[in-house]
Design a protein around this motif. Sequence first.
Motif, PDB file in Angstrom:
ATOM      1  N   ALA A 249     -51.024  30.469  36.279  1.00 46.24           N
ATOM      2  CA  ALA A 249     -51.009  29.020  36.486  1.00 46.24           C
ATOM      3  C   ALA A 249     -49.862  28.307  35.786  1.00 46.24           C
ATOM      4  N   ASP A 250     -49.308  28.904  34.763  1.00 38.39           N
ATOM      5  CA  ASP A 250     -48.301  28.207  33.963  1.00 38.39           C
ATOM      6  C   ASP A 250     -46.898  28.423  34.547  1.00 38.39           C
ATOM      7  N   PRO A 251     -46.199  27.325  34.869  1.00 39.32           N
ATOM      8  CA  PRO A 251     -44.877  27.480  35.486  1.00 39.32           C
ATOM      9  C   PRO A 251     -43.878  28.199  34.586  1.00 39.32           C
ATOM     10  N   GLY A 252     -43.964  27.971  33.270  1.00 37.55           N
ATOM     11  CA  GLY A 252     -43.066  28.663  32.344  1.00 37.55           C
ATOM     12  C   GLY A 252     -43.301  30.170  32.377  1.00 37.55           C
ATOM     13  N   ASN A 253     -44.551  30.580  32.453  1.00 43.64           N
ATOM     14  CA  ASN A 253     -44.845  32.020  32.547  1.00 43.64           C
ATOM     15  C   ASN A 253     -44.272  32.612  33.835  1.00 43.64           C
ATOM     16  N   LEU A 254     -44.507  31.944  34.969  1.00 41.04           N
ATOM     17  CA  LEU A 254     -43.987  32.479  36.239  1.00 41.04           C
ATOM     18  C   LEU A 254     -42.461  32.555  36.211  1.00 41.04           C
ATOM     19  N   GLY A 255     -41.817  31.480  35.726  1.00 45.23           N
ATOM     20  CA  GLY A 255     -40.357  31.481  35.679  1.00 45.23           C
ATOM     21  C   GLY A 255     -39.817  32.586  34.784  1.00 45.23           C
ATOM     22  N   THR A 256     -40.464  32.770  33.637  1.00 48.59           N
ATOM     23  CA  THR A 256     -40.020  33.824  32.719  1.00 48.59           C
ATOM     24  C   THR A 256     -40.206  35.209  33.342  1.00 48.59           C
ATOM     25  N   ILE A 257     -41.299  35.392  34.078  1.00 52.19           N
ATOM     26  CA  ILE A 257     -41.531  36.680  34.746  1.00 52.19           C
ATOM     27  C   ILE A 257     -40.447  36.928  35.808  1.00 52.19           C
TER      28      ILE A 257
ATOM     29  N   VAL B   1     -49.145  36.588  29.430  1.00 51.04           N
ATOM     30  CA  VAL B   1     -48.961  37.350  30.678  1.00 51.04           C
ATOM     31  C   VAL B   1     -47.485  37.687  30.929  1.00 51.04           C
ATOM     32  N   ALA B   2     -46.576  36.800  30.541  1.00 49.12           N
ATOM     33  CA  ALA B   2     -45.150  37.095  30.741  1.00 49.12           C
ATOM     34  C   ALA B   2     -44.702  38.222  29.815  1.00 49.12           C
ATOM     35  N   ILE B   3     -45.333  38.324  28.640  1.00 47.18           N
ATOM     36  CA  ILE B   3     -45.037  39.407  27.702  1.00 47.18           C
ATOM     37  C   ILE B   3     -45.542  40.743  28.259  1.00 47.18           C
ATOM     38  N   SER B   4     -46.784  40.744  28.769  1.00 43.89           N
ATOM     39  CA  SER B   4     -47.328  41.977  29.363  1.00 43.89           C
ATOM     40  C   SER B   4     -46.463  42.444  30.524  1.00 43.89           C
ATOM     41  N   ALA B   5     -46.075  41.491  31.379  1.00 46.12           N
ATOM     42  CA  ALA B   5     -45.237  41.837  32.530  1.00 46.12           C
ATOM     43  C   ALA B   5     -43.923  42.454  32.067  1.00 46.12           C
ATOM     44  N   ALA B   6     -43.318  41.872  31.019  1.00 48.56           N
ATOM     45  CA  ALA B   6     -42.023  42.354  30.539  1.00 48.56           C
ATOM     46  C   ALA B   6     -42.122  43.776  30.004  1.00 48.56           C
ATOM     47  N   ILE B   7     -43.186  44.057  29.258  1.00 49.31           N
ATOM     48  CA  ILE B   7     -43.328  45.397  28.694  1.00 49.31           C
ATOM     49  C   ILE B   7     -43.546  46.418  29.819  1.00 49.31           C
ATOM     50  N   ALA B   8     -44.308  46.028  30.846  1.00 55.25           N
ATOM     51  CA  ALA B   8     -44.518  46.918  31.996  1.00 55.25           C
ATOM     52  C   ALA B   8     -43.196  47.143  32.746  1.00 55.25           C
ATOM     53  N   LEU B   9     -42.444  46.086  32.973  1.00 53.25           N
ATOM     54  CA  LEU B   9     -41.151  46.210  33.656  1.00 53.25           C
ATOM     55  C   LEU B   9     -40.213  47.113  32.859  1.00 53.25           C
TER      56      LEU B   9
END
Lengths: 249, 249
Positions: free
Chosen positions: A113-121, A234-242
């Motif tokens: 839901a957070d635009p900053g999280n989506l943009g960072t991902i 969530v952006a941190i989890s995504a980054a570590i997975a990527l």
Amino acid sequence: MKDYPLSVEQLLTLKTRSGRQALGCFLVEGEKAVEEALESDCEVRRIYVTDTYIAKKGKLATDIPCTILGERQMHRLSSVATPPEIMGLVTLKEATFADLLNNRFIVCLDGVADPGNLGTIMRTTDWFGFSGLLLSEQGVDPFNEKVVRSTMGSFFRVKPYVSKNLLQDLKALKEKGFTLVVADASGGTSQLVQDRPVCLVLGSESHGVQPAVKDLADEIFSIPGKGQAESLNVAISAAIALYEYATGE
Amino acid sequence: MKDYPLSVEQLLTLKTRSGRQALGCFLVEGEKAVEEALESDCEVRRIYVTDTYIAKKGKLATDIPCTILGERQMHRLSSVATPPEIMGLVTLKEATFADLLNNRFIVCLDGVADPGNLGTIMRTTDWFGFSGLLLSEQGVDPFNEKVVRSTMGSFFRVKPYVSKNLLQDLKALKEKGFTLVVADASGGTSQLVQDRPVCLVLGSESHGVQPAVKDLADEIFSIPGKGQAESLNVAISAAIALYEYATGE
């Protein structure tokens, strides 16, 4: 397509998702974002500049129609406290399900839901050279101006596809040979190897991945924690997975 | 120590760094943050609640003095659109240089300005079981309410030390046996192994690490990118480094 140029009142409707969908376009703010839009395969319909911008930089070297706006108008249209001197009006173009299949790694966000999280991902996805992004309709609109801003220029290189039926699309990806990996703190592997195409699903900030999606998982991705924090952003989890997938062997 | 209770006007001064330093305390918002503060080794001086909160939850089971505030007052004090029904007034307590030496991994932020980035870095640091945080004076105040909020409860487990002379403190850490690793996209290793104590320095969102700090580096930490993004968000870089150190052998 609607008639152009749009009035400032019409442009103001682009601040909402429904307004952007009604007019089929969105605004990008600032020189860098406009440049990125021009270099991308997106259609830039019109550029808005202030007199100050023209005085500093001269006329724009482009065939795209240009409208001069007052600083007060820029301020009304902008989403930031210090409004930009240049904006671009860009045609909305979402990726399709078929586009997704051109990727070996797809990030799927189930309700983020957070635009900053989506943009960072999106920025991180672009950093590692991936571009597949599958979003559920419940999440933030990828064309939200805060999303665009927080991608720091990566926006036009990552292609969001907004699914109207996430479960069906995830099943279809599995049928096409994708391994469905669901990120969940409950425990699983932190290994993600490149030997097969992967769709990684991350859940919303407040509820995680919905149970019906978790039931489809081939694997659970879990980042080992040793502290007392309940979860990772969530952006941190995504980054570590990527990072794991991009550097894993 | 100042006289208590503070007036609402005095509490409003806690919205700025200088106000917090003048009164030696800061506000935390919401039930979860107040609970975390009470469980921590910090001193909670006073609790502010609304009548609605008392009606729902009953009297607080604590000896800490409690003041009832109106919803309008809570709204004025709060940093969010939907103000909380409970806040806590907590004594400012920064870590010292000596505290830092109790850690085997220290995250050092050289001028990070965005409170969401700092809060997310504190949350991730806590997730991996670390607690050492070295900040330069030029960065955002760790007691900023947006920092506290974005740590999602990890705030009281990570101990920020704000250095008045970053170069001197980094040199002192090296003398104490820490390997100084500077994160920089210009190229270096992405390996961080646990065989020695590490201080990892990350730079500000706009300028990166200052040259004088980079000159002190024993190693450069660099995350291999394959896409066209110019950089990673600083909280993302910190997370990948923390993950590498926490899981590397």
